[in-house]
Design a protein around this motif. Structure first.
Motif, PDB file in Angstrom:
ATOM      1  N   GLY A  21       0.792  -1.232   0.000  1.00 57.16           N
ATOM      2  CA  GLY A  21       0.000   0.000   0.000  1.00 57.16           C
ATOM      3  C   GLY A  21       0.813   1.265   0.000  1.00 57.16           C
ATOM      4  O   GLY A  21       1.669   1.473  -0.841  1.00 57.16           O
ATOM      5  N   GLU A  22       0.537   2.121   0.978  1.00 53.41           N
ATOM      6  CA  GLU A  22       1.153   3.451   1.021  1.00 53.41           C
ATOM      7  C   GLU A  22       2.625   3.432   1.432  1.00 53.41           C
ATOM      8  O   GLU A  22       3.280   4.463   1.439  1.00 53.41           O
ATOM      9  N   MET A  23       3.159   2.272   1.775  1.00 53.91           N
ATOM     10  CA  MET A  23       4.548   2.201   2.230  1.00 53.91           C
ATOM     11  C   MET A  23       5.549   2.409   1.101  1.00 53.91           C
ATOM     12  O   MET A  23       6.709   2.675   1.353  1.00 53.91           O
ATOM     13  N   VAL A  24       5.107   2.298  -0.132  1.00 53.19           N
ATOM     14  CA  VAL A  24       6.017   2.458  -1.267  1.00 53.19           C
ATOM     15  C   VAL A  24       5.780   3.824  -1.902  1.00 53.19           C
ATOM     16  O   VAL A  24       4.661   4.183  -2.240  1.00 53.19           O
ATOM     17  N   GLU A  25       6.857   4.568  -2.041  1.00 51.16           N
ATOM     18  CA  GLU A  25       6.752   5.895  -2.647  1.00 51.16           C
ATOM     19  C   GLU A  25       6.494   5.779  -4.149  1.00 51.16           C
ATOM     20  O   GLU A  25       6.939   4.846  -4.800  1.00 51.16           O
ATOM     21  N   ALA A  26       5.800   6.753  -4.680  1.00 50.09           N
ATOM     22  CA  ALA A  26       5.484   6.774  -6.107  1.00 50.09           C
ATOM     23  C   ALA A  26       6.749   6.734  -6.961  1.00 50.09           C
ATOM     24  O   ALA A  26       6.785   6.081  -8.001  1.00 50.09           O
ATOM     25  N   SER A  27       7.797   7.409  -6.528  1.00 56.09           N
ATOM     26  CA  SER A  27       9.045   7.427  -7.306  1.00 56.09           C
ATOM     27  C   SER A  27       9.675   6.038  -7.366  1.00 56.09           C
ATOM     28  O   SER A  27      10.300   5.680  -8.372  1.00 56.09           O
ATOM     29  N   THR A  28       9.500   5.253  -6.320  1.00 50.53           N
ATOM     30  CA  THR A  28      10.028   3.887  -6.318  1.00 50.53           C
ATOM     31  C   THR A  28       9.283   3.035  -7.332  1.00 50.53           C
ATOM     32  O   THR A  28       9.891   2.278  -8.095  1.00 50.53           O
ATOM     33  N   ILE A  29       7.969   3.180  -7.348  1.00 44.75           N
ATOM     34  CA  ILE A  29       7.167   2.431  -8.312  1.00 44.75           C
ATOM     35  C   ILE A  29       7.547   2.825  -9.734  1.00 44.75           C
ATOM     36  O   ILE A  29       7.725   1.971 -10.600  1.00 44.75           O
ATOM     37  N   GLU A  30       7.710   4.127  -9.974  1.00 44.29           N
ATOM     38  CA  GLU A  30       8.101   4.601 -11.305  1.00 44.29           C
ATOM     39  C   GLU A  30       9.459   4.027 -11.712  1.00 44.29           C
ATOM     40  O   GLU A  30       9.649   3.635 -12.859  1.00 44.29           O
ATOM     41  N   ALA A  31      10.385   3.973 -10.775  1.00 46.54           N
ATOM     42  CA  ALA A  31      11.712   3.432 -11.064  1.00 46.54           C
ATOM     43  C   ALA A  31      11.625   1.941 -11.405  1.00 46.54           C
ATOM     44  O   ALA A  31      12.309   1.462 -12.326  1.00 46.54           O
ATOM     45  N   LEU A  32      10.788   1.201 -10.686  1.00 44.37           N
ATOM     46  CA  LEU A  32      10.623  -0.224 -10.960  1.00 44.37           C
ATOM     47  C   LEU A  32       9.982  -0.458 -12.326  1.00 44.37           C
ATOM     48  O   LEU A  32      10.400  -1.346 -13.076  1.00 44.37           O
ATOM     49  N   VAL A  33       8.995   0.331 -12.659  1.00 44.83           N
ATOM     50  CA  VAL A  33       8.339   0.212 -13.959  1.00 44.83           C
ATOM     51  C   VAL A  33       9.322   0.539 -15.076  1.00 44.83           C
ATOM     52  O   VAL A  33       9.378  -0.146 -16.103  1.00 44.83           O
ATOM     53  N   GLU A  34      10.119   1.576 -14.884  1.00 44.50           N
ATOM     54  CA  GLU A  34      11.124   1.958 -15.887  1.00 44.50           C
ATOM     55  C   GLU A  34      12.167   0.851 -16.060  1.00 44.50           C
ATOM     56  O   GLU A  34      12.561   0.528 -17.188  1.00 44.50           O
ATOM     57  N   ALA A  35      12.604   0.248 -14.962  1.00 47.95           N
ATOM     58  CA  ALA A  35      13.576  -0.848 -15.039  1.00 47.95           C
ATOM     59  C   ALA A  35      12.976  -2.042 -15.786  1.00 47.95           C
ATOM     60  O   ALA A  35      13.653  -2.674 -16.608  1.00 47.95           O
ATOM     61  N   ALA A  36      11.712  -2.343 -15.531  1.00 51.19           N
ATOM     62  CA  ALA A  36      11.046  -3.446 -16.222  1.00 51.19           C
ATOM     63  C   ALA A  36      10.929  -3.144 -17.714  1.00 51.19           C
ATOM     64  O   ALA A  36      11.093  -4.045 -18.549  1.00 51.19           O
ATOM     65  N   SER A  37      10.673  -1.905 -18.052  1.00 52.51           N
ATOM     66  CA  SER A  37      10.580  -1.512 -19.464  1.00 52.51           C
ATOM     67  C   SER A  37      11.924  -1.655 -20.164  1.00 52.51           C
ATOM     68  O   SER A  37      11.993  -2.126 -21.309  1.00 52.51           O
ATOM     69  N   ARG A  38      12.991  -1.256 -19.489  1.00 49.07           N
ATOM     70  CA  ARG A  38      14.339  -1.411 -20.068  1.00 49.07           C
ATOM     71  C   ARG A  38      14.672  -2.894 -20.263  1.00 49.07           C
ATOM     72  O   ARG A  38      15.253  -3.283 -21.275  1.00 49.07           O
TER      73      ARG A  38
END
Length: 148
Positions: free
Chosen positions: A51-68
């Motif tokens: 839930g709220e324990m993960v910052e939005a920037s962390t999620i964005e970084a994970l999504v970007e890494a998965a895309s790469r």
């Protein structure tokens, strides 16, 4: 039957790499085209209960890494096809159910053969974890070539 359009789902694993190689060899022999597919989950990791324990920037970084990672996997597959002189294209889809994305893409792209790897999960592991390949085999309306 002559196959003209092969769908090759790949996750970057060793067995998927073997499926890519087999599909490219088959396409070269038949004069067929290959469509490489990488299916990403909506999130690269499960965030259930976080839930709220993960910052939005962390999620964005994970999504970007998965895309790469997806791009690198598909570039490797495209290079294999190019080396063999096989016409190929690539697509990335977001879907938490990879087998469903594979089946929908095969239908939408007019593919007449799916070539994919099997991780060989059997017994209790196969029952608990499941097998995307098994799910595709059960529901596909076109032939499926399973590479081990």
């Amino acid at each position: 039957m002559t196959y003209r359009q092969l769908l090759v789902p790949t996750d970057g694993s060793e067995i998927s790499g073997r499926a890519v190689a087999q599909a490219v060899d088959l396409a070269a022999a038949l004069g067929a085209r290959v469509r490489f597919l990488h299916v990403q989950n909506n999130y690269p990791i499960s965030l259930v209960g976080v839930g709220e324990m993960v910052e939005a920037s962390t999620i964005e970084a994970l999504v970007e890494a998965a895309s790469r990672r997806a791009e690198a996997i598909l570039q490797d597959a495209m290079a294999t096809a190019a080396k063999a002189g096989v016409e190929a294209e690539q697509v990335v889809l977001m879907n938490p159910l990879p087998h469903r994305a594979i089946l929908e893409e095969a239908s939408a792209a007019g593919c007449d053969l799916i070539v994919m790897g099997s991780h060989g999960r059997r017994g209790l592991e196969g029952l608990l974890i499941g097998s995307e390949t098994q799910r595709v085999l059960l529901a596909s309306t076109c032939p499926v070539l399973v590479v081990r």
